[in-house]
Design a protein around this motif. Structure first.
Motif, PDB file in Angstrom:
ATOM      1  N   GLU A  28       0.857  -1.116   0.352  1.00  0.00           N
ATOM      2  CA  GLU A  28       0.146  -0.025   0.039  1.00  0.00           C
ATOM      3  C   GLU A  28       0.689   1.516   0.175  1.00  0.00           C
ATOM      4  OE1 GLU A  28      -3.413   2.081   2.994  1.00  0.00           O
ATOM      5  OE2 GLU A  28      -1.947   0.275   3.670  1.00  0.00           O
ATOM      6  N   SER A  29       0.820   1.995  -0.826  1.00  0.00           N
ATOM      7  CA  SER A  29       0.992   3.325  -0.462  1.00  0.00           C
ATOM      8  C   SER A  29       0.338   3.979   0.283  1.00  0.00           C
ATOM      9  CB  SER A  29       0.871   4.078  -2.281  1.00  0.00           C
ATOM     10  OG  SER A  29       1.999   5.117  -2.600  1.00  0.00           O
ATOM     11  N   VAL A  30       1.554   5.141   0.790  1.00  0.00           N
ATOM     12  CA  VAL A  30       1.099   5.705   1.484  1.00  0.00           C
ATOM     13  C   VAL A  30       2.651   7.289   1.836  1.00  0.00           C
ATOM     14  CG1 VAL A  30       1.333   6.317   4.168  1.00  0.00           C
ATOM     15  CG2 VAL A  30       0.093   3.815   3.591  1.00  0.00           C
ATOM     16  N   ASP A  31       2.006   7.611   1.786  1.00  0.00           N
ATOM     17  CA  ASP A  31       2.854   9.277   1.207  1.00  0.00           C
ATOM     18  C   ASP A  31       3.220  10.266   2.012  1.00  0.00           C
ATOM     19  OD1 ASP A  31       3.569   8.311  -1.399  1.00  0.00           O
ATOM     20  OD2 ASP A  31       1.818   9.830  -2.333  1.00  0.00           O
ATOM     21  N   THR A  32       2.989   9.477   3.566  1.00  0.00           N
ATOM     22  CA  THR A  32       2.839   9.954   4.922  1.00  0.00           C
ATOM     23  C   THR A  32       3.512   9.388   5.919  1.00  0.00           C
ATOM     24  OG1 THR A  32       1.003   9.072   6.107  1.00  0.00           O
ATOM     25  CG2 THR A  32       0.697  11.841   4.753  1.00  0.00           C
ATOM     26  N   PRO A  33       4.639  10.538   6.695  1.00  0.00           N
ATOM     27  CA  PRO A  33       5.472   9.285   7.280  1.00  0.00           C
ATOM     28  C   PRO A  33       4.253   7.529   8.567  1.00  0.00           C
ATOM     29  CG  PRO A  33       5.294  11.185   8.303  1.00  0.00           C
ATOM     30  CD  PRO A  33       4.432  11.751   7.051  1.00  0.00           C
ATOM     31  N   VAL A  34       5.128   6.591   7.985  1.00  0.00           N
ATOM     32  CA  VAL A  34       4.401   5.996   8.636  1.00  0.00           C
ATOM     33  C   VAL A  34       5.833   5.492   9.659  1.00  0.00           C
ATOM     34  CG1 VAL A  34       4.118   5.154   6.223  1.00  0.00           C
ATOM     35  CG2 VAL A  34       6.351   4.172   6.848  1.00  0.00           C
ATOM     36  N   TYR A  35       5.433   4.486  10.482  1.00  0.00           N
ATOM     37  CA  TYR A  35       6.432   3.094  10.372  1.00  0.00           C
ATOM     38  C   TYR A  35       5.866   1.766  10.830  1.00  0.00           C
ATOM     39  CZ  TYR A  35       7.644   0.735  15.293  1.00  0.00           C
ATOM     40  OH  TYR A  35       7.954  -0.814  15.738  1.00  0.00           O
ATOM     41  N   ILE A  36       6.937   0.902  10.064  1.00  0.00           N
ATOM     42  CA  ILE A  36       6.479  -0.278   9.664  1.00  0.00           C
ATOM     43  C   ILE A  36       7.474  -1.483  11.050  1.00  0.00           C
ATOM     44  CG2 ILE A  36       6.682  -2.074   8.327  1.00  0.00           C
ATOM     45  CD1 ILE A  36       7.620   0.019   6.135  1.00  0.00           C
ATOM     46  N   LYS A  37       6.407  -2.340  11.778  1.00  0.00           N
ATOM     47  CA  LYS A  37       6.974  -3.179  12.424  1.00  0.00           C
ATOM     48  C   LYS A  37       7.022  -4.570  11.824  1.00  0.00           C
ATOM     49  CE  LYS A  37       6.170  -4.915  16.885  1.00  0.00           C
ATOM     50  NZ  LYS A  37       5.627  -5.035  18.586  1.00  0.00           N
ATOM     51  N   PHE A  38       7.887  -5.251  12.234  1.00  0.00           N
ATOM     52  CA  PHE A  38       8.819  -7.062  11.388  1.00  0.00           C
ATOM     53  C   PHE A  38       9.435  -7.565  12.716  1.00  0.00           C
ATOM     54  CE2 PHE A  38      10.117  -9.980   9.253  1.00  0.00           C
ATOM     55  CZ  PHE A  38       9.477 -10.162   7.999  1.00  0.00           C
ATOM     56  N   ASN A  39       8.366  -8.648  12.203  1.00  0.00           N
ATOM     57  CA  ASN A  39       8.495  -9.300  13.404  1.00  0.00           C
ATOM     58  C   ASN A  39       9.383 -10.687  12.772  1.00  0.00           C
ATOM     59  OD1 ASN A  39       8.334 -11.986  14.592  1.00  0.00           O
ATOM     60  ND2 ASN A  39       6.989 -11.121  16.388  1.00  0.00           N
ATOM     61  N   THR A  40      10.634 -11.106  12.435  1.00  0.00           N
ATOM     62  CA  THR A  40      10.702 -12.806  11.959  1.00  0.00           C
ATOM     63  C   THR A  40      10.639 -13.685  12.815  1.00  0.00           C
ATOM     64  OG1 THR A  40      13.075 -12.376  14.185  1.00  0.00           O
ATOM     65  CG2 THR A  40      13.279 -10.862  12.061  1.00  0.00           C
ATOM     66  N   ALA A  41      10.182 -13.732  13.984  1.00  0.00           N
ATOM     67  CA  ALA A  41       9.599 -14.964  14.457  1.00  0.00           C
ATOM     68  C   ALA A  41       8.163 -15.368  13.206  1.00  0.00           C
ATOM     69  CB  ALA A  41       9.282 -15.378  15.923  1.00  0.00           C
ATOM     70  N   LYS A  42       8.010 -14.489  13.565  1.00  0.00           N
ATOM     71  CA  LYS A  42       6.726 -14.555  12.811  1.00  0.00           C
ATOM     72  C   LYS A  42       6.788 -14.495  11.250  1.00  0.00           C
ATOM     73  CE  LYS A  42       3.637 -14.160  16.913  1.00  0.00           C
ATOM     74  NZ  LYS A  42       2.331 -13.089  17.166  1.00  0.00           N
ATOM     75  N   MET A  43       7.226 -13.425  10.826  1.00  0.00           N
ATOM     76  CA  MET A  43       7.512 -13.141   9.908  1.00  0.00           C
ATOM     77  C   MET A  43       6.619 -11.828   8.903  1.00  0.00           C
ATOM     78  SD  MET A  43      10.915 -13.442   8.633  1.00  0.00           S
ATOM     79  CE  MET A  43      11.347 -13.473   6.416  1.00  0.00           C
ATOM     80  N   SER A  44       6.130 -11.350  10.115  1.00  0.00           N
ATOM     81  CA  SER A  44       5.103 -10.298   9.168  1.00  0.00           C
ATOM     82  C   SER A  44       5.106  -9.206   9.919  1.00  0.00           C
ATOM     83  CB  SER A  44       3.803 -11.257  11.128  1.00  0.00           C
ATOM     84  OG  SER A  44       4.131 -11.241  11.871  1.00  0.00           O
ATOM     85  N   HIS A  45       4.420  -8.550   9.500  1.00  0.00           N
ATOM     86  CA  HIS A  45       4.663  -6.908   9.332  1.00  0.00           C
ATOM     87  C   HIS A  45       3.660  -6.291   9.278  1.00  0.00           C
ATOM     88  CE1 HIS A  45       4.118  -6.224   5.070  1.00  0.00           C
ATOM     89  NE2 HIS A  45       4.971  -7.539   5.128  1.00  0.00           N
ATOM     90  N   TYR A  46       3.479  -4.923   9.445  1.00  0.00           N
ATOM     91  CA  TYR A  46       2.571  -4.044   9.690  1.00  0.00           C
ATOM     92  C   TYR A  46       2.793  -2.362   9.488  1.00  0.00           C
ATOM     93  CZ  TYR A  46       2.337  -2.300  14.597  1.00  0.00           C
ATOM     94  OH  TYR A  46       2.879  -1.985  16.115  1.00  0.00           O
ATOM     95  N   LEU A  47       2.050  -1.451   8.772  1.00  0.00           N
ATOM     96  CA  LEU A  47       2.258  -0.419   8.820  1.00  0.00           C
ATOM     97  C   LEU A  47       1.172   0.195   9.178  1.00  0.00           C
ATOM     98  CD1 LEU A  47       3.525   1.892   6.371  1.00  0.00           C
ATOM     99  CD2 LEU A  47       1.712   0.868   5.260  1.00  0.00           C
ATOM    100  N   ASP A  48       2.007   1.815   9.887  1.00  0.00           N
ATOM    101  CA  ASP A  48       0.875   3.052  10.713  1.00  0.00           C
ATOM    102  C   ASP A  48       1.095   3.601   9.817  1.00  0.00           C
ATOM    103  OD1 ASP A  48      -1.312   3.847  12.487  1.00  0.00           O
ATOM    104  OD2 ASP A  48      -0.584   2.602  14.291  1.00  0.00           O
TER     105      ASP A  48
END
Length: 138
Positions: free
Chosen positions: A83-103
């Motif tokens: 998803e393209s978001v053109d404002t500042p973002v925080y991405i969290k990535f968990n290597t145990a689950k190999m999952s991520h989310y964007l906020d």
């Protein structure tokens, strides 16, 4: 040097780059030493959480991909499909689950936080903000 002194040195270096005011390596030599320290610490941890504070989602996911590859992980997403978001973002990535989310992110910091989870006290901790371009161009 032995493994214990290497680990102690790596921890001290990562701690010196951790704090409220982001620090930038003063030279390519210092940047390489920082990259090696990050690889050593993450290589000894059971898993990591990476937090990327970036100007937009495209930059953030490129940075995340560079860090994951540098740490020996496969990149489980296609940047073109994010998803393209053109404002500042925080991405969290968990290597145990190999999952991520964007906020959305309203803070001023830009960089990467790495939280190492380990049974070894010397490894456990949150380090950074590391430069966005430490492992590749954002």
């Amino acid at each position: 040097m032995n493994a214990t002194s290497d680990l102690t040195h790596a921890r001290k270096l990562l701690d010196s780059f951790s704090g409220v005011i982001p620090k930038v390596p003063a030279s390519e030599t210092e940047a390489e030493e920082l990259r090696q320290a990050i690889r050593l610490m993450t290589g000894r941890s059971e898993s990591e959480n990476l937090g990327v504070c970036a100007d937009n989602s495209s930059q953030g996911y490129r940075v995340l991909a560079h860090y994951l590859e540098a740490l020996g992980y496969s990149v489980p997403f296609a940047i073109a499909e994010i998803e393209s978001v053109d404002t500042p973002v925080y991405i969290k990535f968990n290597t145990a689950k190999m999952s991520h989310y964007l906020d959305a992110y309203e803070g001023n910091y830009r960089g990467v936080l790495i939280a190492c989870q380990s049974e070894e006290e010397e490894i456990n901790g949150t380090y950074g903000h590391f430069p966005l371009n430490l492992f590749g161009s954002p």
